[in-house]
Design a protein around this motif. Structure first.
Motif, PDB file in Angstrom:
ATOM      1  N   GLY A  77       0.784  -1.310  -0.024  1.00  0.00           N
ATOM      2  CA  GLY A  77       0.014   0.007  -0.093  1.00  0.00           C
ATOM      3  C   GLY A  77       0.811   1.276   0.133  1.00  0.00           C
ATOM      4  N   LEU A  78       1.949   1.165   0.745  1.00  0.00           N
ATOM      5  CA  LEU A  78       2.838   2.509   0.774  1.00  0.00           C
ATOM      6  C   LEU A  78       3.666   2.486  -0.580  1.00  0.00           C
ATOM      7  CD1 LEU A  78       4.179   4.627   2.306  1.00  0.00           C
ATOM      8  CD2 LEU A  78       5.798   3.215   3.095  1.00  0.00           C
ATOM      9  N   ALA A  79       3.916   1.464  -1.102  1.00  0.00           N
ATOM     10  CA  ALA A  79       4.607   1.522  -2.352  1.00  0.00           C
ATOM     11  C   ALA A  79       3.767   2.136  -3.506  1.00  0.00           C
ATOM     12  CB  ALA A  79       5.058   0.053  -2.881  1.00  0.00           C
ATOM     13  N   GLY A  80       2.357   2.005  -3.266  1.00  0.00           N
ATOM     14  CA  GLY A  80       1.424   2.738  -4.149  1.00  0.00           C
ATOM     15  C   GLY A  80       1.382   4.020  -4.297  1.00  0.00           C
ATOM     16  N   GLN A  81       1.929   4.673  -3.255  1.00  0.00           N
ATOM     17  CA  GLN A  81       2.069   6.242  -3.233  1.00  0.00           C
ATOM     18  C   GLN A  81       3.142   6.895  -4.099  1.00  0.00           C
ATOM     19  OE1 GLN A  81      -0.695   7.319  -1.258  1.00  0.00           O
ATOM     20  NE2 GLN A  81      -0.981   5.203  -1.322  1.00  0.00           N
ATOM     21  N   ILE A  82       4.016   5.949  -4.487  1.00  0.00           N
ATOM     22  CA  ILE A  82       5.061   6.263  -5.570  1.00  0.00           C
ATOM     23  C   ILE A  82       4.614   6.073  -7.030  1.00  0.00           C
ATOM     24  CG2 ILE A  82       7.572   5.980  -6.034  1.00  0.00           C
ATOM     25  CD1 ILE A  82       7.870   5.281  -3.086  1.00  0.00           C
ATOM     26  N   LYS A  83       4.562   7.200  -7.861  1.00  0.00           N
ATOM     27  CA  LYS A  83       4.287   7.116  -9.198  1.00  0.00           C
ATOM     28  C   LYS A  83       5.091   6.200  -9.999  1.00  0.00           C
ATOM     29  CE  LYS A  83       3.273   9.821 -13.407  1.00  0.00           C
ATOM     30  NZ  LYS A  83       3.329  11.170 -13.723  1.00  0.00           N
ATOM     31  N   PRO A  84       4.494   4.898 -10.604  1.00  0.00           N
ATOM     32  CA  PRO A  84       5.233   4.220 -11.368  1.00  0.00           C
ATOM     33  C   PRO A  84       5.475   4.873 -12.497  1.00  0.00           C
ATOM     34  CG  PRO A  84       3.087   3.756 -11.736  1.00  0.00           C
ATOM     35  CD  PRO A  84       3.308   4.812 -10.670  1.00  0.00           C
ATOM     36  N   ASP A  85       6.791   4.028 -13.252  1.00  0.00           N
ATOM     37  CA  ASP A  85       7.197   4.496 -14.652  1.00  0.00           C
ATOM     38  C   ASP A  85       7.817   3.107 -15.321  1.00  0.00           C
ATOM     39  OD1 ASP A  85       8.490   5.158 -16.871  1.00  0.00           O
ATOM     40  OD2 ASP A  85       9.311   6.957 -15.996  1.00  0.00           O
ATOM     41  N   PRO A  86       6.787   2.209 -15.844  1.00  0.00           N
ATOM     42  CA  PRO A  86       7.246   1.032 -16.361  1.00  0.00           C
ATOM     43  C   PRO A  86       8.200   1.043 -17.540  1.00  0.00           C
ATOM     44  CG  PRO A  86       4.666   1.390 -16.181  1.00  0.00           C
ATOM     45  CD  PRO A  86       5.456   2.620 -15.966  1.00  0.00           C
ATOM     46  N   ALA A  87       8.063   2.161 -18.482  1.00  0.00           N
ATOM     47  CA  ALA A  87       8.866   1.914 -19.444  1.00  0.00           C
ATOM     48  C   ALA A  87      10.417   2.019 -19.012  1.00  0.00           C
ATOM     49  CB  ALA A  87       8.363   3.218 -20.603  1.00  0.00           C
ATOM     50  N   HIS A  88      10.621   2.822 -18.132  1.00  0.00           N
ATOM     51  CA  HIS A  88      12.028   3.135 -17.681  1.00  0.00           C
ATOM     52  C   HIS A  88      12.254   1.786 -16.799  1.00  0.00           C
ATOM     53  CE1 HIS A  88      11.962   7.490 -18.948  1.00  0.00           C
ATOM     54  NE2 HIS A  88      12.912   7.263 -19.145  1.00  0.00           N
ATOM     55  N   ALA A  89      11.573   1.452 -15.945  1.00  0.00           N
ATOM     56  CA  ALA A  89      11.897   0.161 -15.291  1.00  0.00           C
ATOM     57  C   ALA A  89      12.233  -1.147 -15.797  1.00  0.00           C
ATOM     58  CB  ALA A  89      10.670   0.021 -14.243  1.00  0.00           C
ATOM     59  N   MET A  90      11.492  -1.201 -17.102  1.00  0.00           N
ATOM     60  CA  MET A  90      11.833  -2.438 -17.986  1.00  0.00           C
ATOM     61  C   MET A  90      13.188  -2.625 -18.577  1.00  0.00           C
ATOM     62  SD  MET A  90       9.240  -4.388 -18.054  1.00  0.00           S
ATOM     63  CE  MET A  90       9.067  -5.275 -19.431  1.00  0.00           C
ATOM     64  N   LEU A  91      13.913  -1.173 -18.638  1.00  0.00           N
ATOM     65  CA  LEU A  91      15.102  -1.238 -19.358  1.00  0.00           C
ATOM     66  C   LEU A  91      16.340  -2.176 -18.995  1.00  0.00           C
ATOM     67  CD1 LEU A  91      15.190   2.704 -20.146  1.00  0.00           C
ATOM     68  CD2 LEU A  91      14.491   0.889 -21.602  1.00  0.00           C
ATOM     69  N   VAL A  92      16.279  -2.255 -17.640  1.00  0.00           N
ATOM     70  CA  VAL A  92      17.384  -3.208 -17.342  1.00  0.00           C
ATOM     71  C   VAL A  92      17.187  -4.626 -17.101  1.00  0.00           C
ATOM     72  CG1 VAL A  92      16.600  -3.338 -14.706  1.00  0.00           C
ATOM     73  CG2 VAL A  92      19.214  -3.163 -15.297  1.00  0.00           C
ATOM     74  N   LEU A  93      15.926  -5.091 -17.421  1.00  0.00           N
ATOM     75  CA  LEU A  93      15.573  -6.317 -17.168  1.00  0.00           C
ATOM     76  C   LEU A  93      16.383  -7.592 -18.168  1.00  0.00           C
ATOM     77  CD1 LEU A  93      11.860  -6.722 -16.699  1.00  0.00           C
ATOM     78  CD2 LEU A  93      13.664  -7.306 -15.263  1.00  0.00           C
ATOM     79  N   PHE A  94      16.517  -6.998 -19.489  1.00  0.00           N
ATOM     80  CA  PHE A  94      17.324  -7.947 -20.454  1.00  0.00           C
ATOM     81  C   PHE A  94      18.878  -8.227 -19.623  1.00  0.00           C
ATOM     82  CE2 PHE A  94      19.942  -9.721 -23.574  1.00  0.00           C
ATOM     83  CZ  PHE A  94      19.099 -10.676 -24.394  1.00  0.00           C
ATOM     84  N   ASP A  95      19.398  -7.143 -19.317  1.00  0.00           N
ATOM     85  CA  ASP A  95      20.752  -7.582 -18.981  1.00  0.00           C
ATOM     86  C   ASP A  95      20.734  -8.214 -17.443  1.00  0.00           C
ATOM     87  OD1 ASP A  95      23.620  -6.631 -18.949  1.00  0.00           O
ATOM     88  OD2 ASP A  95      23.187  -6.054 -16.871  1.00  0.00           O
ATOM     89  N   HIS A  96      19.835  -7.842 -16.565  1.00  0.00           N
ATOM     90  CA  HIS A  96      19.654  -8.661 -15.375  1.00  0.00           C
ATOM     91  C   HIS A  96      19.412  -9.985 -15.591  1.00  0.00           C
ATOM     92  CE1 HIS A  96      18.206 -10.165 -11.748  1.00  0.00           C
ATOM     93  NE2 HIS A  96      16.969  -9.987 -12.043  1.00  0.00           N
ATOM     94  N   ALA A  97      18.496 -10.506 -16.396  1.00  0.00           N
ATOM     95  CA  ALA A  97      18.117 -11.968 -16.739  1.00  0.00           C
ATOM     96  C   ALA A  97      19.268 -12.632 -17.325  1.00  0.00           C
ATOM     97  CB  ALA A  97      17.106 -11.904 -17.640  1.00  0.00           C
ATOM     98  N   ALA A  98      20.114 -12.103 -18.252  1.00  0.00           N
ATOM     99  CA  ALA A  98      21.336 -12.591 -19.051  1.00  0.00           C
ATOM    100  C   ALA A  98      22.566 -12.977 -18.318  1.00  0.00           C
ATOM    101  CB  ALA A  98      21.517 -11.932 -20.236  1.00  0.00           C
ATOM    102  N   ASN A  99      22.741 -12.684 -17.112  1.00  0.00           N
ATOM    103  CA  ASN A  99      24.056 -12.679 -16.280  1.00  0.00           C
ATOM    104  C   ASN A  99      24.019 -14.243 -15.536  1.00  0.00           C
ATOM    105  OD1 ASN A  99      25.783 -10.268 -16.284  1.00  0.00           O
ATOM    106  ND2 ASN A  99      23.788  -9.496 -15.881  1.00  0.00           N
ATOM    107  N   ASP A 100      25.060 -14.817 -15.587  1.00  0.00           N
ATOM    108  CA  ASP A 100      25.467 -15.943 -14.777  1.00  0.00           C
ATOM    109  C   ASP A 100      26.623 -15.553 -13.824  1.00  0.00           C
ATOM    110  OD1 ASP A 100      26.242 -18.350 -14.058  1.00  0.00           O
ATOM    111  OD2 ASP A 100      26.402 -19.425 -15.780  1.00  0.00           O
ATOM    112  N   TRP A 101      25.961 -15.672 -12.541  1.00  0.00           N
ATOM    113  CA  TRP A 101      27.039 -15.168 -11.660  1.00  0.00           C
ATOM    114  C   TRP A 101      27.672 -16.347 -10.592  1.00  0.00           C
ATOM    115  CZ3 TRP A 101      27.730 -10.236 -11.562  1.00  0.00           C
ATOM    116  CH2 TRP A 101      26.624  -9.261 -12.125  1.00  0.00           C
TER     117      TRP A 101
END
Length: 328
Positions: A235-259
């Motif tokens: 509920g508290l998180a809902g008080q902060i305005k989302p920005d899906p277009a920018h948030a999605m930008l990092v996902l490919f790099d995140h998913a492709a790493n092997d640590w």
């Protein structure tokens, strides 16, 4: 889609920083009355005395927000993709009784700036390094959740463990992408959850898929906001305005790493790994705990909300287990 949980619910410096004045959290996002009264927890955000949201500017000119509360030895949280200090409000409250707790909002998340710059885990790991410089800590506990764990692994890869006293990893696969030449044991140890990063990202945005293409259990568990603690945090998180277009930008790099190489060769500090029976990541989390020189697995049962969102759903147990680990 301001954070991973909301996305799933709706879709299925060492640089010289420029300082912002420290501000009470209510001055930044407004006061908020939590929907579920819980004994021993704040009823409103303004009841949380000393909770601040501050900011600094990275060496590539991006303003990052961070939450802090309490005094004592530092603990720095790095949240999941899309998440922020709001999702960590229960941890901030509970752990600030004994520690100086920070939550860094990654770029494009929470109270941080929206930008097309630096959409890589390596850049976020640099952000974490600059943040530690900014707050002036020489040694700290680092706690990562989901993608936040990858940011910590990237930090260790780049900068080592000299400034880390202990590390805590909450339910992040070693490699999200499943390589075609892996055995099933390799896949389970890595936590591989997709054979196509593009299909995974599309599925998280609502495209049709199936379990052989993308492991969707995290989506199923995200729908289960079945504790008052999780309902208050989201509920508290809902008080902060989302920005899906920018948030999605990092996902490919995140998913492709092997640590796996970082885990095998660079984690020379005590490590606690958190997961549970309701997470398909559990085998990989067990592999991490067995592979590092000084690792410990905290596996939560179904009754204890042992899934990807265990910190939000069962913060009392998590805080107690974390304190136990830190005291050892």
């Amino acid at each position: 889609m301001k954070h991973l949980l909301a996305a799933l619910l709706v879709s299925l410096p060492l640089a010289t920083p420029t300082l912002a004045l420290a501000e009470p959290a209510v001055a930044v996002i407004g006061d908020y009355t939590f929907p579920q009264p819980i004994e021993g927890m704040p009823r409103k955000l303004s009841d949380f005395d000393g909770l601040e949201i501050n900011s600094f500017t990275t060496n590539d000119g991006v303003r990052l927000g961070y939450w802090e509360a309490g005094t004592g030895d530092p603990i720095v949280f790095v949240p999941a993709w899309g998440a922020s200090g709001a999702e960590m409000i229960n941890q901030l409250w509970l752990l600030s009784r004994t520690h100086h707790v920070y939550v860094l909002d990654p770029r494009n998340q929470g109270t941080s700036e929206r930008t097309e710059k630096g959409q890589r885990i390596a850049r976020q790991s640099m952000d974490l390094s600059e943040f530690l410089d900014h707050i002036g800590t020489r040694k700290t506990v680092l706690v990562g959740w989901s993608m936040g764990v990858s940011v910590i692994w990237g930090y260790v890869d780049l900068f080592g463990t000299e400034r880390i006293s202990k590390a805590v990893f909450v339910d992040e696969p070693v490699s999200i992408y499943t390589h075609a030449d892996w055995s099933e044991e390799d896949r389970r140890n890595a936590g591989g959850m997709t054979t196509s990063v593009e299909r995974m990202i599309a599925a998280f945005a609502g495209a049709p898929t199936n379990q052989q293409v993308v492991d969707m259990k995290v989506v199923q568990r995200a729908r289960m906001l079945d504790t008052p603690y999780a309902q208050n945090a989201m509920g508290l998180a809902g008080q902060i305005k989302p920005d899906p277009a920018h948030a999605m930008l990092v996902l490919f790099d995140h998913a492709a790493n092997d640590w796996s190489d970082v885990i095998r060769t660079k984690l020379d500090i005590p490590v606690a790994v958190f997961s549970g029976e309701e997470s398909n990541n559990l085998p990989s989390q067990d592999w991490i705990a067995r592979t590092v020189p000084d690792g410990q697995l905290f596996s939560y049962s179904s009754a204890d909300q042992g899934d990807h969102f265990l910190m939000q759903k069962n913060p009392i147990k998590f805080a107690a287990d974390l304190r136990q680990f830190l005291a050892e």
